[in-house]
Design a protein around this motif. Structure first.
Motif, short mmCIF file in Angstrom:
data_model
loop_
_atom_site.label_atom_id
_atom_site.label_comp_id
_atom_site.label_asym_id
_atom_site.label_seq_id
_atom_site.Cartn_x
_atom_site.Cartn_y
_atom_site.Cartn_z
N GLY A 308 0.83 -1.20 0.00
CA GLY A 308 0.00 0.00 0.00
C GLY A 308 0.86 1.25 0.00
O GLY A 308 2.07 1.20 0.24
N ASN A 421 5.83 -0.02 -0.20
CA ASN A 421 4.95 0.90 -0.90
C ASN A 421 5.25 0.95 -2.40
O ASN A 421 4.79 1.83 -3.11
CB ASN A 421 5.04 2.31 -0.31
CG ASN A 421 6.45 2.87 -0.32
OD1 ASN A 421 7.34 2.31 -0.97
ND2 ASN A 421 6.68 3.97 0.38
N HIS A 447 -3.35 -6.18 1.12
CA HIS A 447 -3.26 -4.84 0.56
C HIS A 447 -4.07 -3.87 1.41
O HIS A 447 -5.23 -4.12 1.73
CB HIS A 447 -3.78 -4.81 -0.88
CG HIS A 447 -3.73 -3.45 -1.50
ND1 HIS A 447 -2.55 -2.82 -1.82
CD2 HIS A 447 -4.73 -2.59 -1.83
CE1 HIS A 447 -2.82 -1.63 -2.34
NE2 HIS A 447 -4.13 -1.47 -2.35
N PRO A 449 -5.70 -0.30 1.34
CA PRO A 449 -6.06 0.72 0.34
C PRO A 449 -5.76 2.13 0.86
O PRO A 449 -5.72 2.36 2.07
CB PRO A 449 -7.56 0.51 0.14
CG PRO A 449 -8.02 -0.09 1.43
CD PRO A 449 -6.89 -0.93 1.93
#
Length: 618
Positions: A308, A421, A447, A449
């Motif tokens: 993320g 990231n 993951h 968001p």
């Protein structure tokens, strides 16, 4: 039948504040908070992304006929009794959620107004118009009595449409709502009963609410509520606190290696602070999905890879994973791989023996050793060099390490949790990340968001950080203005949760004690969107954003193409109104006069006067 559990009066006082001790309809003041305008200010729409909020709770705008169809399906499929129970309990949950909203949004409001807010919210949500006849409550004595009229019940409309007039009351979810709202505020079970109903032929519905003891036998009511404690609808079961020996301080040692009581006491305090600082907060579907995945993998030994954008809370999720895993009693070690120079990364991870290089005056365990029996969190894993990646891969595969300059092989029992990231698959394709290490880390990917994709969590995070930062800085703001909430809901948050926290902290510092945090307190150079959420105006119409309704004088100035310093002359306004009305009716003076509320003769006279040149000054 088992009685429903009750909340103690002490707990009620803690939750609702000292002001919610007693009240009655005689002391209800229409103009005191929360007024209807206050409540409508909490309802806003974001048409572009399909979301509606009531303060921090997502709402739905549904066709009443669709809800009526669902009601008929439930009755025809499950039977009347089970359908009634489902709808009553759903209404209970809705009422309890609204009570939570009012309690948190207006903590200092008068008791009678807080109880009345439920009737207004029920109307605002389009369910029913509520008219109180009388109510009286005293929390210290444990008594409640209230009588109300319900008009325009949507439930009755749909029930009568499907089944006609019958012999039983039909406002099931509305009764559940009233029970849930008042019970949540009162702290003891308050039962509402519908004694007259439109579905039975009455002109309006009439309901009576009383504390459970005053009704006597409530077994019939509990049959539909199932005697469950629905008041804790928003409380998730928290894991047991991390044992004191398991300080998540990344500088700490294994429990057996701590020196003396002072260091241990410091670690205990630091553990509590870290757990609070890394709490995860949310209610959106994306957040819940990540939490479900985390709960599923936590009991296992699998390696987890959090992906993320920067600032989405990867370390906070990693710490939660550790706290709910069987390794919770062990240490949690966090390493930011990007913050350690390449020349030191190996010694940081695997330790160093005395004399291994200049300056190594004593042996030192690395993070793998210090995380023995616990969890090692490797943040920004994608920044490791290919050499370091190879050594990390061996440690993961074999469960063995060697200190820099050492000859002994040390076995370590560590669960590795990594975060990145960047797209590691793309890095593998570019030759910057080892493919075998990628597959070793990517056993169970989760993951997270970005915040712009979980906007339902924004108000919850705002409230969470407000409490924390206000306590940390010793400030006492009263909350956020509706305009500030709308701005935050529509902001893109390129820095995600980390940026939201910083904005709230800035607002806590900038706002005066006793005042609400507004947009200007939080935003400086951040780019706010030109778009705005839609809010409900004072007359029930939608308007843009949090801006106040425009003044008539400003609108007239714009219509006459005057600048901000221009003057609006009354005769100019009249001339334009007369001209536009006449043009709109294609020269029909009678029709134009009716539009302006004049007679034809009055309009003709005004047109004639407007056509005359102005008299010379002086």
């Amino acid at each position: 039948m088992t009685k429903p559990p009750r909340i103690s009066l002490a707990e009620v006082a803690r939750q609702t504040g000292a002001m919610l001790r007693r009240g009655d309809s005689r002391h209800f003041v229409e103009a005191q908070q929360p007024t209807m305008d206050d409540l409508t200010e909490s309802l806003f729409f974001s048409p572009g992304d399909g979301r509606i909020w009531l303060n921090d709770q997502r709402m739905l705008l549904l066709h009443s006929s669709a809800v009526g169809h669902l009601r008929r399906e439930l009755i025809d499929t499950l039977g009347l009794e089970r359908a009634r129970g489902l709808l009553t309990r759903a209404g209970y949950v809705s009422g309890a959620r609204d009570a939570q909203l009012v309690r948190e949004r207006w903590p200092q409001a008068d008791a009678a107004n807080v109880f009345m807010a439920g009737t207004r919210l029920h109307a605002l949500e389009g369910v029913v118009k509520v008219t109180p006849l009388a109510f009286d409550f005293d929390i210290d004595r444990g008594t409640y009595e209230g009588e109300f009229l319900w008009e325009h019940s949507s439930e009755d409309d749909e029930h009568i449409s499907a089944y006609g007039i019958g012999t039983e009351a039909a406002c099931w979810s509305q009764v559940g709502y009233a029970t849930g709202y008042v019970t949540s505020l009162f702290g003891q079970l308050v039962i509402f009963r519908e004694v007259e109903c439109r579905a039975m032929g009455a002109s309006v519905c009439r309901v009576i609410g009383r504390h459970a003891a005053a009704w006597g036998d409530i077994s019939e009511d509990l049959r539909y509520l199932e005697a469950k404690d629905f008041r804790r609808i928003n409380a998730a079961a928290e894991p047991a606190p991390t044992p004191r020996a398991a300080s998540p301080d990344t500088r700490g040692e294994r429990p057996a290696e701590r020196d003396g009581d002072p260091a241990e006491r410091h670690a205990e305090g630091h553990a509590g602070h870290q757990a609070e600082r890394h709490d995860i907060v949310g209610a959106s579907s994306a957040f819940n999905s990540a939490c479900h995945q985390l709960a599923r993998v936590a009991p296992t030994r699998a390696t987890v890879l959090f992906t993320g954008e920067s600032g989405v809370g990867k370390e906070a999720f990693a710490r939660r994973l550790h706290r709910v895993s069987p390794r919770a009693a062990g240490p949690f070690m966090a390493v930011n791989c990007a913050a350690i120079p390449e020349t030191l990364i190996e010694s940081e991870l695997f330790g160093v023996e005395r004399g291994a290089f200049t300056g190594a005056s004593q042996s030192r365990p690395g993070r793998f050793e210090r995380a023995h029996g616990g969890t090692l969190f490797l943040d920004e894993i994608g920044t490791l060099s290919l050499v370091s990646q190879g050594k990390l891969l061996r440690a993961l595969q074999e469960g063995e390490i060697e200190r820099v300059g050492g000859t002994r092989v040390l076995e370590v029992d560590v669960r590795v949790v990594a975060a990145t990231n960047v797209d590691l698959q793309a890095e593998v394709s570019a030759g910057r990340f080892r493919e075998d290490l990628y597959y070793r880390l990517n056993v169970y990917p989760i993951h997270l968001p970005p915040l712009r994709e979980r906007r339902d969590d924004v108000p919850l995070l705002m409230a969470h950080f407000l409490r924390r930062e206000a306590q940390r800085h010793g400030r006492h703001p009263t909350g956020f203005t509706p305009r500030a909430v709308r701005a935050m809901l529509h902001y893109a948050f390129p820095g995600n949760i980390r940026e939201l926290q910083n904005l709230v902290e800035r607002g806590v510092i900038s706002a005066e004690d006793g005042q609400a945090i507004d947009v200007a307190h939080m935003f400086r150079r951040e780019q706010l969107s030109d778009e705005a959420l839609l809010a409900i105006g004072a007359h029930g119409t939608l308007r843009k954003g949090g801006a106040p309704a425009p003044r008539l004088l400003d609108l007239l100035g714009e219509a006459l193409h005057l600048g901000s310093a221009g003057h609006v002359a009354l005769d100019a306004i009249e001339r334009q109104l007369l001209r536009e009305a006449t043009e709109a009716e294609h020269g029909n003076l009678a029709a134009a006069a009716r539009r302006l509320g004049l007679t034809r003769a009055q309009l003709a006279y005004r047109l004639q006067r407007a056509a005359q040149p102005p008299a010379p000054a002086g």
